[in-house]
Motif scaffolding. Structure first.
Motif, short mmCIF file in Angstrom:
data_model
loop_
_atom_site.label_atom_id
_atom_site.label_comp_id
_atom_site.label_asym_id
_atom_site.label_seq_id
_atom_site.Cartn_x
_atom_site.Cartn_y
_atom_site.Cartn_z
N SER A 51 49.02 75.19 30.36
CA SER A 51 50.17 76.10 30.45
C SER A 51 50.76 76.32 29.06
CB SER A 51 51.24 75.52 31.37
OG SER A 51 52.02 74.57 30.68
N PRO A 52 51.33 77.51 28.83
CA PRO A 52 51.96 77.78 27.53
C PRO A 52 53.12 76.82 27.24
CG PRO A 52 51.63 79.82 28.78
CD PRO A 52 51.34 78.69 29.72
N LYS A 53 53.89 76.43 28.28
CA LYS A 53 55.04 75.53 28.09
C LYS A 53 54.62 74.18 27.53
CE LYS A 53 58.76 77.03 31.13
NZ LYS A 53 59.59 76.68 32.31
N ALA A 54 53.45 73.73 27.95
CA ALA A 54 52.96 72.43 27.48
C ALA A 54 52.17 72.56 26.18
CB ALA A 54 52.09 71.77 28.55
N GLY A 55 52.02 73.81 25.72
CA GLY A 55 51.28 74.03 24.47
C GLY A 55 49.78 73.94 24.64
N THR A 56 49.30 73.99 25.91
CA THR A 56 47.87 73.87 26.16
C THR A 56 47.20 75.21 26.44
OG1 THR A 56 48.49 73.15 28.40
CG2 THR A 56 47.80 71.44 26.87
N VAL A 57 47.98 76.29 26.46
CA VAL A 57 47.42 77.64 26.41
C VAL A 57 47.90 78.22 25.09
CG1 VAL A 57 47.34 79.94 27.42
CG2 VAL A 57 47.45 77.95 28.92
#
Length: 229
Positions: free
Chosen positions: A139-145
């Motif tokens: 996810s973008p929030k977790a910095g994994t996208v």
């Protein structure tokens, strides 16, 4: 619930109704850890928010100052130059549809974190039903996208952890190993709690941090004092 003698002996050293300052609390956890392996120390933080509401979600990621004591296995969905950069950064597995098929057909889950470039999310989306329940969906929030998959891989390898509310409004997150000792565990604790405090939703009302308990894998919980945060 039956507890073994080692657990009972450890529990006797901890005052049930006392909230310990971080250094003292982690000192107790390290002192009472009795397993033959290097136990993981986890933090359990109950928040005064309602995870059923989108505007009260608490989720993010942070690189702990001293890492987690565990080297995470990283799967990256990327192609071309980004795939090459991910491999150079230390990704354990890199691929596209081949990885999707491996997960779907072989029920393969030999990884701890999934990173994806934005252009690959259409492919990764097919795995939503299997990655989602395991908490592995990027996810973008977790910095994994992210377009910079190499940076994401390096951060994960350096000890980046994701924190997110579960359905009971509690965040469960590892902050290191017993072998770290009280000082390093306290540094990681302060970093994670600082991030959780900063992530407080605007819609949250009343007391934000309801309780905070730290515990080693096999040990009793220690209530932590969060008044100074």
């Amino acid at each position: 619930m039956f507890r073994g003698k080692k657990y009972q002996d450890a529990a006797k050293q901890i005052e049930k109704n006392t909230q310990y300052d971080a250094a003292e609390g982690f000192g107790l956890i390290c002192k009472t850890a009795s397993a033959k392996f290097d136990e993981t120390v986890e933090l359990h933080v109950k928040l005064g928010v309602d995870s059923r509401h989108a505007d009260q979600q608490v989720r993010g990621a942070i690189v702990l100052p001293n890492g987690t004591g565990k080297t995470a296995r990283v799967l990256v969905f990327a192609k071309g130059d980004k795939a090459d950069a991910a491999r150079e950064a230390g990704a354990d597995y890199v691929g596209e549809m081949d990885m999707v098929e491996k997960i779907q057909k072989e029920n393969w889950f030999d990884f701890d974190v999934v990173v994806a470039s934005p252009d690959m999310m259409g492919v990764v989306g097919r795995l939503g039903k299997v990655l989602g329940p395991k908490g592995l969906m990027p996810s973008p929030k977790a910095g994994t996208v992210t377009p910079d998959v190499a940076k994401a891989v390096k951060e994960v390898k350096a000890g980046k952890v994701e924190y997110r509310l579960d359905k009971t409004n509690i965040i469960h997150c590892p902050i290191g190993k017993v072998s770290f000792g009280p000082e390093k565990l306290t540094e990681n604790f302060n970093a994670l709690m600082g991030a959780i405090v900063k992530a407080k939703p605007a819609a949250a009302k009343g007391q934000y941090i309801k309780s905070c308990v730290a515990a080693s894998t096999m040990g009793p919980g220690v209530k932590m004092n969060t008044a100074k945060l």
